[in-house]
Design an enzyme around this catalytic site. Sequence first.
Site, PDB file in Angstrom:
ATOM      1  N   GLN A 218      46.445  36.899  53.433  1.00 10.23           N
ATOM      2  CA  GLN A 218      47.579  37.078  54.560  1.00 10.23           C
ATOM      3  C   GLN A 218      47.282  35.640  55.448  1.00 10.23           C
ATOM      4  OE1 GLN A 218      46.828  40.815  56.361  1.00 10.23           O
ATOM      5  NE2 GLN A 218      48.175  41.881  55.062  1.00 10.23           N
ATOM      6  N   SER A 252      47.885  18.578  54.994  1.00 13.78           N
ATOM      7  CA  SER A 252      48.950  18.170  54.641  1.00 13.78           C
ATOM      8  C   SER A 252      50.192  19.108  55.056  1.00 13.78           C
ATOM      9  CB  SER A 252      49.096  17.783  53.160  1.00 13.78           C
ATOM     10  OG  SER A 252      48.198  16.877  52.791  1.00 13.78           O
ATOM     11  N   LYS A 299      45.462  14.855  39.732  1.00 13.17           N
ATOM     12  CA  LYS A 299      46.206  13.747  39.779  1.00 13.17           C
ATOM     13  C   LYS A 299      46.295  13.043  38.299  1.00 13.17           C
ATOM     14  CE  LYS A 299      44.763  12.394  44.562  1.00 13.17           C
ATOM     15  NZ  LYS A 299      44.385  11.592  45.323  1.00 13.17           N
ATOM     16  N   ASP A 337      48.763   6.630  47.267  1.00 14.94           N
ATOM     17  CA  ASP A 337      47.400   6.397  47.687  1.00 14.94           C
ATOM     18  C   ASP A 337      46.964   4.902  47.812  1.00 14.94           C
ATOM     19  OD1 ASP A 337      46.687   9.019  48.306  1.00 14.94           O
ATOM     20  OD2 ASP A 337      45.664   9.306  45.977  1.00 14.94           O
ATOM     21  N   ALA A 372      34.733   5.518  40.683  1.00 12.38           N
ATOM     22  CA  ALA A 372      35.808   5.145  39.725  1.00 12.38           C
ATOM     23  C   ALA A 372      36.740   6.301  39.163  1.00 12.38           C
ATOM     24  CB  ALA A 372      34.963   4.666  38.345  1.00 12.38           C
ATOM     25  N   GLY A 374      40.056   8.940  40.709  1.00 16.61           N
ATOM     26  CA  GLY A 374      41.338   8.579  41.300  1.00 16.61           C
ATOM     27  C   GLY A 374      41.572   7.683  42.390  1.00 16.61           C
ATOM     28  N   ASN A 394      29.667   2.417  40.185  1.00 17.82           N
ATOM     29  CA  ASN A 394      29.634   3.969  40.140  1.00 17.82           C
ATOM     30  C   ASN A 394      28.396   4.554  39.557  1.00 17.82           C
ATOM     31  OD1 ASN A 394      31.613   6.089  40.403  1.00 17.82           O
ATOM     32  ND2 ASN A 394      31.647   6.328  38.152  1.00 17.82           N
TER      33      ASN A 394
HETATM   34  P1  NAP Z   1      37.477  11.783  41.974  1.00 20.88           P
HETATM   35  O1  NAP Z   1      38.350  11.475  40.837  1.00 20.88           O
HETATM   36  O2  NAP Z   1      36.966  13.245  41.452  1.00 20.88           O
HETATM   37  O3  NAP Z   1      36.146  10.592  41.768  1.00 20.88           O
HETATM   38  C1  NAP Z   1      34.954  10.923  42.551  1.00 20.88           C
HETATM   39  C2  NAP Z   1      34.220   9.745  42.374  1.00 20.88           C
HETATM   40  O4  NAP Z   1      33.134   9.737  43.293  1.00 20.88           O
HETATM   41  C3  NAP Z   1      33.658   9.360  41.070  1.00 20.88           C
HETATM   42  O5  NAP Z   1      33.428   7.944  40.949  1.00 20.88           O
HETATM   43  C4  NAP Z   1      32.137  10.092  41.219  1.00 20.88           C
HETATM   44  O6  NAP Z   1      31.425   9.322  40.290  1.00 20.88           O
HETATM   45  C5  NAP Z   1      31.796   9.736  42.818  1.00 20.88           C
HETATM   46  N1  NAP Z   1      30.944  10.641  43.262  1.00 20.88           N
HETATM   47  C6  NAP Z   1      31.092  12.023  43.478  1.00 20.88           C
HETATM   48  N2  NAP Z   1      30.008  12.464  43.931  1.00 20.88           N
HETATM   49  C7  NAP Z   1      29.134  11.416  43.932  1.00 20.88           C
HETATM   50  C8  NAP Z   1      27.861  11.274  44.438  1.00 20.88           C
HETATM   51  N3  NAP Z   1      26.967  12.476  45.081  1.00 20.88           N
HETATM   52  N4  NAP Z   1      26.982  10.335  44.136  1.00 20.88           N
HETATM   53  C9  NAP Z   1      27.741   9.249  43.756  1.00 20.88           C
HETATM   54  N5  NAP Z   1      28.955   9.284  43.456  1.00 20.88           N
HETATM   55  C10 NAP Z   1      29.542  10.248  43.526  1.00 20.88           C
HETATM   56  O7  NAP Z   1      37.780  11.949  43.381  1.00 20.88           O
HETATM   57  P2  NAP Z   1      38.875  11.102  44.315  1.00 20.88           P
HETATM   58  O8  NAP Z   1      40.207  11.554  44.201  1.00 20.88           O
HETATM   59  O9  NAP Z   1      38.911   9.677  43.739  1.00 20.88           O
HETATM   60  O10 NAP Z   1      38.554  11.132  45.697  1.00 20.88           O
HETATM   61  C11 NAP Z   1      37.336  10.608  46.136  1.00 20.88           C
HETATM   62  C12 NAP Z   1      37.165  10.802  47.505  1.00 20.88           C
HETATM   63  O11 NAP Z   1      38.206  10.049  48.243  1.00 20.88           O
HETATM   64  C13 NAP Z   1      37.187  12.130  48.206  1.00 20.88           C
HETATM   65  O12 NAP Z   1      36.359  12.171  49.227  1.00 20.88           O
HETATM   66  C14 NAP Z   1      38.630  12.216  48.682  1.00 20.88           C
HETATM   67  O13 NAP Z   1      38.515  12.939  49.779  1.00 20.88           O
HETATM   68  C15 NAP Z   1      38.823  10.779  49.111  1.00 20.88           C
HETATM   69  N6  NAP Z   1      40.233  10.443  49.216  1.00 20.88           N
HETATM   70  C16 NAP Z   1      40.780  10.024  50.437  1.00 20.88           C
HETATM   71  C17 NAP Z   1      42.068   9.906  50.545  1.00 20.88           C
HETATM   72  C18 NAP Z   1      42.702   9.446  51.691  1.00 20.88           C
HETATM   73  O14 NAP Z   1      44.002   9.599  52.083  1.00 20.88           O
HETATM   74  N7  NAP Z   1      41.938   9.166  52.822  1.00 20.88           N
HETATM   75  C19 NAP Z   1      43.021  10.080  49.265  1.00 20.88           C
HETATM   76  C20 NAP Z   1      42.389  10.250  48.151  1.00 20.88           C
HETATM   77  C21 NAP Z   1      41.060  10.604  47.948  1.00 20.88           C
HETATM   78  P3  NAP Z   1      31.164   9.789  38.714  1.00 20.88           P
HETATM   79  O15 NAP Z   1      32.022   8.952  38.107  1.00 20.88           O
HETATM   80  O16 NAP Z   1      29.794   9.430  38.553  1.00 20.88           O
HETATM   81  O17 NAP Z   1      31.122  11.430  38.701  1.00 20.88           O
END
Ligand code: NAP
Length: 514
Positions: A218, A252, A299, A337, A372, A374, A394
């Site tokens: 809810q 959003s 994505k 993005d 590396a 999205g 990365n």
């Molecule tokens: P994703 O596709 O899951 O990618 C995550 C990336 O972060 C991968 O390269 C991963 O490395 C790395 N990573 C995650 N945890 C880590 C850690 N503890 N130590 C080192 N590397 C780590 O996620 P995404 O969509 O790209 O989003 C990533 C971030 O960007 C999020 O915090 C999200 O909130 C932010 N974001 C912000 C916006 C905005 O409008 N400001 C828009 C989109 C995303 P591995 O390859 O080794 O797993």
Amino acid sequence: MATRTLLCVPLVAKTVEEMLSDMAAAKAKGADLVEIRLDHLTAFNPQRDLDILLRDRPLPALVTYRPKWEGGEYEGDDEPRFEALQLAIQLGAEYVDIELKVAENFVNYISGQKPENFSLIVSSHNYQSTPSTEELGSLVARIQAVGADIVKIATTAVDIADVARMFQVIVHCQERQVPMIGLVMSERGVISRVLCPKFGGYLTFGTLDAGKTSAPGQPTISDLLNVYNIRQIGPDTKVFGIIGKPVGHSKSPILHNEAFKSIGFNAVYVPLLVDDLATFLSTYSSPDFAGFSCTIPHKEAAVVCCDEVDPIAKAIGAVNTIIKRPADGRLVGYNTDYVGAISAIEDGIRGFQLKDATVSPLAGKTFVVIGAGGAGKALAYGAKEKGAKVVIANRTYERAKELANLIGGHALTLAELENFHPEEGMILANTTSIGMQPRVNDTPLSKQALKSYALVFDAVYTPKVTRLLREAEESGAIVVSGLEMFIRQAMGQFELFTGLTAPESLMRHIVSSL
Ligand code: NAP
């Protein structure tokens, strides 16, 4: 039978005094009626308490005395329960809810006696799943057959696609002029509660506070009225939403609904907790579901699920916006993005001046992307497009290598990045979640290493100023917050959704107050 969907606040307090004050609060917040849950009262005395609760009530009342076997709190026999409900009818309650399993007995108990302005709601609750459309249809028929004035069916969403069956049944009831409350419980069923007025549900429940729920999923009455603008939702309202898992934390809906409202665009934007993107898109294929934002983890899958993908989104391999093209219903994928982040960084370098300079200030610069995934792909592709020398670092080196090969860049491990300074004045973009709440003391690169960068961008935007940005600023770099990317990607989505210019100052104002 186009009556307005009523907004009902469930009262689940333990004492009559608290219920009375919650009733006044419900009225002040804009509810149409309250549901008095007698089974939540401890030490309930029917004669005394019903008289107090119903005497000077500020709103119409629906009285429910739910037994344990139907998900309520009452553990006794049916007889005293029926007696209390009958008393509620005699004291003028506008509605009483009785469970289908005992509805026939109850109707016999009151000898079919119902005052003129009274409606009997006969309800059925399924806390496990949502049956097929056929089964829901026959449930409606059984509920009607026992003498219900209003049919109530509450089921549970195992998948968001389950809700579509409830919508179908509500629409069918509306066509046959059968008032129906059809709700699907759990976070996956939230749209059943928000979109009631679109499909013709008789009422929906909104809680007074986040903790005062009487069923899973809810929303609060404030969210229904002020975030989803439920009073403005009607049959023609277009539905947009954010597809993700998890999605409950997303800001959003606040941003897009407020922006839609500001220009009088007849649409609502809802959170969509989706497990399987392809199933979701094929289930909600009608033109009413007009467009979606797409976030983690969908994505990449969105690229495959769309009928057409914008070339840049295809090259990045990630779609964050899906539009159902009105002319032919085809799903078209975009990536806002990329534009949001790159334009924010370019403006950061230019000092928010010379916006229309033809050469990008990124051209020829070394642009380091950490991550590396999205966001990493979007930033790396975008920087390359603008003529930068792209370096990707990365945690999983193989992914950095893969992306570097794809766009024509250089790959590093995170350890190598610490001592990487081929030149001064480089640009750094963190696209990992390192430093995001609650781990706000984490940072992807040491302060020492930040000295080589002229500009540092962080995709993380909770908190607004991350440790990385704080230390970069202390090292003399220009900093660009993830919030700037968030605002710009949302503006891009708004323009794709509506075909109109985004209300920038309003959107900035909303984001700064979140
Ligand atoms: P994703 O596709 O899951 O990618 C995550 C990336 O972060 C991968 O390269 C991963 O490395 C790395 N990573 C995650 N945890 C880590 C850690 N503890 N130590 C080192 N590397 C780590 O996620 P995404 O969509 O790209 O989003 C990533 C971030 O960007 C999020 O915090 C999200 O909130 C932010 N974001 C912000 C916006 C905005 O409008 N400001 C828009 C989109 C995303 P591995 O390859 O080794 O797993």
